[in-house]
Design a protein around this motif. Structure first.
Motif, PDB file in Angstrom:
ATOM      1  N   MET A 103      55.464  32.290  41.252  1.00  0.00           N
ATOM      2  CA  MET A 103      55.406  33.708  40.884  1.00  0.00           C
ATOM      3  C   MET A 103      54.104  34.322  41.381  1.00  0.00           C
ATOM      4  N   LEU A 104      54.215  35.494  41.992  1.00  0.00           N
ATOM      5  CA  LEU A 104      53.040  36.202  42.482  1.00  0.00           C
ATOM      6  C   LEU A 104      52.190  36.666  41.302  1.00  0.00           C
ATOM      7  N   THR A 105      50.872  36.423  41.390  1.00  0.00           N
ATOM      8  CA  THR A 105      49.944  36.868  40.358  1.00  0.00           C
ATOM      9  C   THR A 105      48.908  37.800  40.993  1.00  0.00           C
ATOM     10  N   VAL A 106      48.683  38.938  40.341  1.00  0.00           N
ATOM     11  CA  VAL A 106      47.752  39.945  40.835  1.00  0.00           C
ATOM     12  C   VAL A 106      46.635  40.131  39.810  1.00  0.00           C
ATOM     13  N   ALA A 107      45.386  40.079  40.262  1.00  0.00           N
ATOM     14  CA  ALA A 107      44.238  40.345  39.393  1.00  0.00           C
ATOM     15  C   ALA A 107      43.869  41.820  39.514  1.00  0.00           C
ATOM     16  N   LEU A 108      43.929  42.529  38.387  1.00  0.00           N
ATOM     17  CA  LEU A 108      43.630  43.956  38.372  1.00  0.00           C
ATOM     18  C   LEU A 108      42.314  44.215  37.643  1.00  0.00           C
ATOM     19  N   PRO A 165      37.442  38.963  42.227  1.00  0.00           N
ATOM     20  CA  PRO A 165      37.373  38.027  43.354  1.00  0.00           C
ATOM     21  C   PRO A 165      37.261  36.572  42.941  1.00  0.00           C
ATOM     22  N   VAL A 166      36.759  36.309  41.744  1.00  0.00           N
ATOM     23  CA  VAL A 166      36.659  34.927  41.255  1.00  0.00           C
ATOM     24  C   VAL A 166      38.059  34.367  41.010  1.00  0.00           C
ATOM     25  N   TYR A 167      38.908  35.147  40.341  1.00  0.00           N
ATOM     26  CA  TYR A 167      40.283  34.704  40.083  1.00  0.00           C
ATOM     27  C   TYR A 167      41.049  34.497  41.383  1.00  0.00           C
ATOM     28  N   VAL A 168      40.799  35.358  42.353  1.00  0.00           N
ATOM     29  CA  VAL A 168      41.494  35.223  43.640  1.00  0.00           C
ATOM     30  C   VAL A 168      40.952  34.034  44.431  1.00  0.00           C
ATOM     31  N   GLU A 169      39.641  33.885  44.462  1.00  0.00           N
ATOM     32  CA  GLU A 169      39.032  32.774  45.204  1.00  0.00           C
ATOM     33  C   GLU A 169      39.508  31.428  44.680  1.00  0.00           C
ATOM     34  N   TYR A 170      39.640  31.307  43.360  1.00  0.00           N
ATOM     35  CA  TYR A 170      40.025  30.026  42.768  1.00  0.00           C
ATOM     36  C   TYR A 170      41.536  29.850  42.642  1.00  0.00           C
ATOM     37  N   GLY A 171      42.291  30.813  43.188  1.00  0.00           N
ATOM     38  CA  GLY A 171      43.737  30.637  43.263  1.00  0.00           C
ATOM     39  C   GLY A 171      44.517  30.945  42.006  1.00  0.00           C
ATOM     40  N   GLN A 172      43.871  31.503  40.977  1.00  0.00           N
ATOM     41  CA  GLN A 172      44.604  31.894  39.776  1.00  0.00           C
ATOM     42  C   GLN A 172      45.376  33.183  40.000  1.00  0.00           C
ATOM     43  N   ALA A 173      45.005  33.903  41.046  1.00  0.00           N
ATOM     44  CA  ALA A 173      45.740  35.090  41.483  1.00  0.00           C
ATOM     45  C   ALA A 173      45.817  35.050  43.002  1.00  0.00           C
ATOM     46  N   GLN A 174      46.951  35.475  43.535  1.00  0.00           N
ATOM     47  CA  GLN A 174      47.096  35.504  44.989  1.00  0.00           C
ATOM     48  C   GLN A 174      46.619  36.823  45.578  1.00  0.00           C
ATOM     49  N   LEU A 175      46.680  37.877  44.771  1.00  0.00           N
ATOM     50  CA  LEU A 175      46.233  39.199  45.201  1.00  0.00           C
ATOM     51  C   LEU A 175      45.277  39.775  44.174  1.00  0.00           C
ATOM     52  N   GLY A 176      44.434  40.697  44.621  1.00  0.00           N
ATOM     53  CA  GLY A 176      43.536  41.371  43.694  1.00  0.00           C
ATOM     54  C   GLY A 176      43.041  42.674  44.295  1.00  0.00           C
ATOM     55  N   PRO A 223      32.585  36.396  47.880  1.00  0.00           N
ATOM     56  CA  PRO A 223      33.577  35.360  47.571  1.00  0.00           C
ATOM     57  C   PRO A 223      34.325  34.911  48.823  1.00  0.00           C
ATOM     58  N   ARG A 224      34.920  33.730  48.734  1.00  0.00           N
ATOM     59  CA  ARG A 224      35.750  33.230  49.838  1.00  0.00           C
ATOM     60  C   ARG A 224      37.178  33.734  49.634  1.00  0.00           C
ATOM     61  N   ALA A 280      43.068  38.806  49.081  1.00  0.00           N
ATOM     62  CA  ALA A 280      44.082  37.769  48.914  1.00  0.00           C
ATOM     63  C   ALA A 280      43.449  36.389  48.955  1.00  0.00           C
ATOM     64  N   HIS A 281      44.103  35.442  48.279  1.00  0.00           N
ATOM     65  CA  HIS A 281      43.677  34.052  48.347  1.00  0.00           C
ATOM     66  C   HIS A 281      43.957  33.560  49.763  1.00  0.00           C
ATOM     67  N   PRO A 282      42.968  33.034  50.490  1.00  0.00           N
ATOM     68  CA  PRO A 282      43.131  32.727  51.913  1.00  0.00           C
ATOM     69  C   PRO A 282      44.290  31.783  52.235  1.00  0.00           C
TER      70      PRO A 282
END
Length: 214
Positions: free
Chosen positions: A1-6, A57-68, A80-81, A187-189
């Motif tokens: 499931m796609l997860t987005v950090a807002l 960006p922390v949630y996205v970098e660590y893969g807990q969200a794919q988009l932000g 962030p990476r 996005a998560h790379p």
């Protein structure tokens, strides 16, 4: 499931409207009675996390969200990476150097060597003054940065400026701009590269909507 950090705060409403335009409805976050920090889209195909702006960006970098969605200022500060895939065009502001209106300084280079500069953006401020080859002490603050020059703790500040009203009301003036900022889609790379959960299709739809609105 796609997860987005807002991001909580000023970017939230525009972020939700943009996602609604591509079929993702997270408008429940705009309900003042809602206390949930994670919600599902009504279609059940995606979820959103509501987090502090600097944490996106922390949630996205660590893969807990794919988009932000995060401000360019946050990305410059935290480095962030993540993949910066799109300038969304809203949340425009600038990171600037400001001083008291009564100050004799009118350029950054006028500031005294080894003087103090207060900022929430420690990395960006330090990088800027290093480029100028001007040694200063960066005083890290997490809020009410304007009080630095007012109380005499610092000669200047480096802070975000939108309308300039806050500076004016506190007797400060903007001297120089470090860079312009706006909301960015990140996005998560690895997820981006592998097109996890149809991520690239979602990004393409957002890009098209952003281009059309412009």
């Amino acid at each position: 499931m796609l997860t987005v950090a807002l991001p909580k705060g000023s970017l939230l409403t525009d972020s939700i409207r943009l996602l609604q335009s591509v079929g993702l409805d997270f408008s429940a976050f705009l309900d003042s009675s809602n206390r949930q920090l994670q919600i599902l889209d009504p279609t059940g195909t995606a979820r959103a996390l509501l987090v502090r702006t600097h944490d996106v960006p922390v949630y996205v970098e660590y893969g807990q969200a794919q988009l932000g969605v995060a401000g360019y200022d946050v990305l410059r500060e935290k480095q962030p990476r993540v993949a910066q895939v799109l300038d969304l065009g809203f949340g425009k502001c600038r990171l600037s150097v400001a001083v008291k209106e009564s100050s004799p300084y009118r350029r950054s280079l006028d500031l005294p060597a080894h003087g103090r500069v207060a900022s929430k953006f420690v990395h960006c401020a330090r990088e800027y003054f290093q480029r100028l080859d001007l040694p200063v002490e960066i005083v890290p603050l997490s809020g009410s940065v304007e009080l630095g020059p007012i109380t005499g703790m610092s000669e200047a500040i480096v802070d975000l400026v939108s309308t300039g009203r806050t500076l004016k009301e506190n007797g400060l003036i903007e001297m120089e701009v470090l860079f312009e900022s706006s909301a960015r889609l990140i996005a998560h790379p690895i997820s981006y590269r592998l097109n996890t959960d149809g991520l690239c299709d979602r990004i393409a739809a957002i890009r098209e909507m952003t281009t059309t609105s412009v």
